[in-house]
Design a protein around this motif. Sequence first.
Motif, PDB file in Angstrom:
ATOM      1  N   LEU A   1       6.234  14.334  -0.006  1.00 31.21           N
ATOM      2  CA  LEU A   1       4.919  13.753  -0.257  1.00 31.21           C
ATOM      3  C   LEU A   1       4.868  13.053  -1.610  1.00 31.21           C
ATOM      4  CD1 LEU A   1       2.685  16.669   1.095  1.00 31.21           C
ATOM      5  CD2 LEU A   1       3.417  14.595   2.312  1.00 31.21           C
ATOM      6  N   GLU A   2       5.655  13.541  -2.565  1.00 31.15           N
ATOM      7  CA  GLU A   2       5.665  12.932  -3.894  1.00 31.15           C
ATOM      8  C   GLU A   2       6.162  11.488  -3.854  1.00 31.15           C
ATOM      9  OE1 GLU A   2       8.019  15.406  -6.398  1.00 31.15           O
ATOM     10  OE2 GLU A   2       6.830  17.216  -6.021  1.00 31.15           O
ATOM     11  N   TYR A   3       7.081  11.199  -2.930  1.00 30.01           N
ATOM     12  CA  TYR A   3       7.630   9.852  -2.852  1.00 30.01           C
ATOM     13  C   TYR A   3       6.590   8.823  -2.417  1.00 30.01           C
ATOM     14  CZ  TYR A   3      12.344  11.840  -3.239  1.00 30.01           C
ATOM     15  OH  TYR A   3      13.479  12.487  -3.665  1.00 30.01           O
ATOM     16  N   LEU A   4       5.574   9.260  -1.675  1.00 27.56           N
ATOM     17  CA  LEU A   4       4.574   8.320  -1.185  1.00 27.56           C
ATOM     18  C   LEU A   4       3.830   7.638  -2.328  1.00 27.56           C
ATOM     19  CD1 LEU A   4       3.108  10.346   1.830  1.00 27.56           C
ATOM     20  CD2 LEU A   4       5.010   8.713   1.809  1.00 27.56           C
ATOM     21  N   ASP A   5       3.768   8.310  -3.487  1.00 34.59           N
ATOM     22  CA  ASP A   5       3.118   7.714  -4.657  1.00 34.59           C
ATOM     23  C   ASP A   5       3.853   6.481  -5.167  1.00 34.59           C
ATOM     24  OD1 ASP A   5       0.957   9.493  -4.859  1.00 34.59           O
ATOM     25  OD2 ASP A   5       2.146  10.947  -5.992  1.00 34.59           O
ATOM     26  N   GLU A   6       5.118   6.331  -4.778  1.00 34.40           N
ATOM     27  CA  GLU A   6       5.916   5.192  -5.245  1.00 34.40           C
ATOM     28  C   GLU A   6       5.623   3.917  -4.460  1.00 34.40           C
ATOM     29  OE1 GLU A   6      10.008   6.190  -5.047  1.00 34.40           O
ATOM     30  OE2 GLU A   6       9.833   7.991  -6.291  1.00 34.40           O
ATOM     31  N   ILE A   7       4.967   4.044  -3.325  1.00 36.90           N
ATOM     32  CA  ILE A   7       4.764   2.895  -2.448  1.00 36.90           C
ATOM     33  C   ILE A   7       3.651   2.011  -2.989  1.00 36.90           C
ATOM     34  CG2 ILE A   7       4.182   2.185  -0.100  1.00 36.90           C
ATOM     35  CD1 ILE A   7       5.281   4.917   0.825  1.00 36.90           C
ATOM     36  N   ASP A   8       3.901   0.732  -3.088  1.00 34.89           N
ATOM     37  CA  ASP A   8       2.951  -0.235  -3.636  1.00 34.89           C
ATOM     38  C   ASP A   8       1.954  -0.636  -2.543  1.00 34.89           C
ATOM     39  OD1 ASP A   8       1.565  -2.322  -4.760  1.00 34.89           O
ATOM     40  OD2 ASP A   8       3.345  -3.394  -5.480  1.00 34.89           O
ATOM     41  N   PRO A   9       0.682  -0.261  -2.671  1.00 30.25           N
ATOM     42  CA  PRO A   9      -0.297  -0.571  -1.628  1.00 30.25           C
ATOM     43  C   PRO A   9      -0.683  -2.047  -1.570  1.00 30.25           C
ATOM     44  CG  PRO A   9      -1.387   0.472  -3.493  1.00 30.25           C
ATOM     45  CD  PRO A   9       0.082   0.511  -3.783  1.00 30.25           C
ATOM     46  N   THR A  10      -0.214  -2.856  -2.528  1.00 31.60           N
ATOM     47  CA  THR A  10      -0.505  -4.289  -2.498  1.00 31.60           C
ATOM     48  C   THR A  10       0.541  -5.046  -1.678  1.00 31.60           C
ATOM     49  OG1 THR A  10       0.747  -4.825  -4.513  1.00 31.60           O
ATOM     50  CG2 THR A  10      -1.547  -4.111  -4.783  1.00 31.60           C
ATOM     51  N   LYS A  11       1.500  -4.321  -1.097  1.00 31.11           N
ATOM     52  CA  LYS A  11       2.536  -4.934  -0.275  1.00 31.11           C
ATOM     53  C   LYS A  11       2.422  -4.431   1.166  1.00 31.11           C
ATOM     54  CE  LYS A  11       5.931  -5.435  -4.011  1.00 31.11           C
ATOM     55  NZ  LYS A  11       7.307  -5.082  -4.470  1.00 31.11           N
ATOM     56  N   ASN A  12       3.024  -5.170   2.072  1.00 30.38           N
ATOM     57  CA  ASN A  12       3.167  -4.695   3.443  1.00 30.38           C
ATOM     58  C   ASN A  12       4.393  -3.790   3.500  1.00 30.38           C
ATOM     59  OD1 ASN A  12       1.034  -6.202   4.893  1.00 30.38           O
ATOM     60  ND2 ASN A  12       2.180  -7.987   4.158  1.00 30.38           N
ATOM     61  N   ASN A  13       4.188  -2.549   3.930  1.00 28.14           N
ATOM     62  CA  ASN A  13       5.261  -1.556   3.867  1.00 28.14           C
ATOM     63  C   ASN A  13       5.590  -0.982   5.239  1.00 28.14           C
ATOM     64  OD1 ASN A  13       5.469  -1.233   0.805  1.00 28.14           O
ATOM     65  ND2 ASN A  13       3.290  -0.808   1.142  1.00 28.14           N
ATOM     66  N   PHE A  14       6.884  -0.805   5.468  1.00 29.06           N
ATOM     67  CA  PHE A  14       7.364  -0.030   6.609  1.00 29.06           C
ATOM     68  C   PHE A  14       8.081   1.175   6.025  1.00 29.06           C
ATOM     69  CE2 PHE A  14      10.562   1.209   9.772  1.00 29.06           C
ATOM     70  CZ  PHE A  14       9.768   1.346  10.894  1.00 29.06           C
ATOM     71  N   VAL A  15       7.573   2.370   6.319  1.00 23.84           N
ATOM     72  CA  VAL A  15       8.039   3.596   5.666  1.00 23.84           C
ATOM     73  C   VAL A  15       8.592   4.566   6.701  1.00 23.84           C
ATOM     74  CG1 VAL A  15       7.370   5.537   4.187  1.00 23.84           C
ATOM     75  CG2 VAL A  15       6.228   3.315   3.926  1.00 23.84           C
ATOM     76  N   VAL A  16       9.797   5.058   6.444  1.00 25.53           N
ATOM     77  CA  VAL A  16      10.381   6.109   7.277  1.00 25.53           C
ATOM     78  C   VAL A  16      10.439   7.393   6.459  1.00 25.53           C
ATOM     79  CG1 VAL A  16      12.394   6.865   8.609  1.00 25.53           C
ATOM     80  CG2 VAL A  16      11.787   4.433   8.536  1.00 25.53           C
ATOM     81  N   VAL A  17       9.903   8.465   7.012  1.00 27.12           N
ATOM     82  CA  VAL A  17       9.956   9.787   6.388  1.00 27.12           C
ATOM     83  C   VAL A  17      10.740  10.695   7.328  1.00 27.12           C
ATOM     84  CG1 VAL A  17       8.656  11.726   5.455  1.00 27.12           C
ATOM     85  CG2 VAL A  17       7.712   9.404   5.303  1.00 27.12           C
ATOM     86  N   HIS A  18      11.895  11.183   6.860  1.00 33.80           N
ATOM     87  CA  HIS A  18      12.773  12.006   7.696  1.00 33.80           C
ATOM     88  C   HIS A  18      12.666  13.465   7.250  1.00 33.80           C
ATOM     89  CE1 HIS A  18      17.034  12.426   9.692  1.00 33.80           C
ATOM     90  NE2 HIS A  18      16.096  13.133  10.294  1.00 33.80           N
TER      91      HIS A  18
END
Length: 387
Positions: A205-222
């Motif tokens: 869950l801590e890694y989600l803070d790194e995602i830039d919400p001003t960009k279009n993101n495709f995120v895989v969480v394994h």
Amino acid sequence: MLALWQIIFLAGLSLVLGIYLWKKRKGVFIRTGIVELYFDIKEYFETTMLYQTNMKERIKDLEVTPSVPEFKEPSTIILVIGESASRDYMSAFTDYEHETTPWLSAKKQDSHFILYPNSYSSIPHTVSSLERALTEFNQYNDKQFYTSCSIIDIAHKAGYTTHWYSNQGHLGCADTPVTLVANTSGTAKWTKQNLNEVQYDEMLLEYLDEIDPTKNNFVVVHLKGNHFNFINRYPQSFAKFSEPGKYDLINNYIDSIAYTDYILQKIWEYGKEKLNMQAMLYFSDHATIPDKRRSPDFGGFGTVRIPMFTYFSDNYIEKYPETYQALLDNKNKYFTNDLAYELVCGILNIKSNHYDETNSLASPLYKYTRDMLKTNLGQRSLSEDVD
């Protein structure tokens, strides 16, 4: 000193023995399990490493339209991959005696969520399952992993910034196909794997803070999910069905299922609140029978009955009503997770020369029926599952 005839005899004998022992396919040593295993591993690493070396060749003719996401504002699509999760033990999918998935069970009545109760894994083995789920390579075609485009290739071409966060461990130079795909992401990170220290999935869950919400993101969480040893998959303060610290296979397993339900809830809440999440897909690599020892042989359909669900925002449903309706119409159809690549393509709403829409559960053209689908890499038909 040896006589000339003795030298010639020994040389001839050595040649004959060499051929007898090492002749391709028929030699004595070749036919032993150890040597066969050596050559299998050697071939495995050679072919999987081709995935890296052939990357430019693989995607040079990859066409994806649109090449930029069509949402009005920067948006995020999240894929969560589970581990060893069986829908047989999930109250959202079955009449299980305990409420093991309180969050998903509540969301079952929410029209934004769609559950797929007839989903299966292609094989009860993580690497073999995911190298197919993540790429064009599947049980029903003649493609190979190392020549196939992946969901990361597709998402990148579709204009998304790609992220991969895993609690599964990283193997370095002897990368598995899963790690090879992950490493093609713009960002690929693994939780720290320290000896004698358990990393619970909430670390992701801590890694989600790194995602830039001003960009279009495709995120895989394994996730590490529900992998054996089950008692190590959740903090003992989270134990609901087992006694904290007590080894108890079934109860430890359903506690891990409940903990995964909690993690999925947290990922969904974060994506919705902070990343303008338009869609979320969850499925497991394979299932397990928690009180049965794993075997290299097919252990029964209980090892491949997996959970799968999707979530879509109001904005997504309004913009892509045909995709949403197709998934509603197909929710009770049978599906194997080696077709997840096409499902992701459908959710992304792209057209591509590397996308067969008839393989996509997100399309009204989805062609598969229970009688057509296989598991255990084509060795068993889903129609055999009568439990």
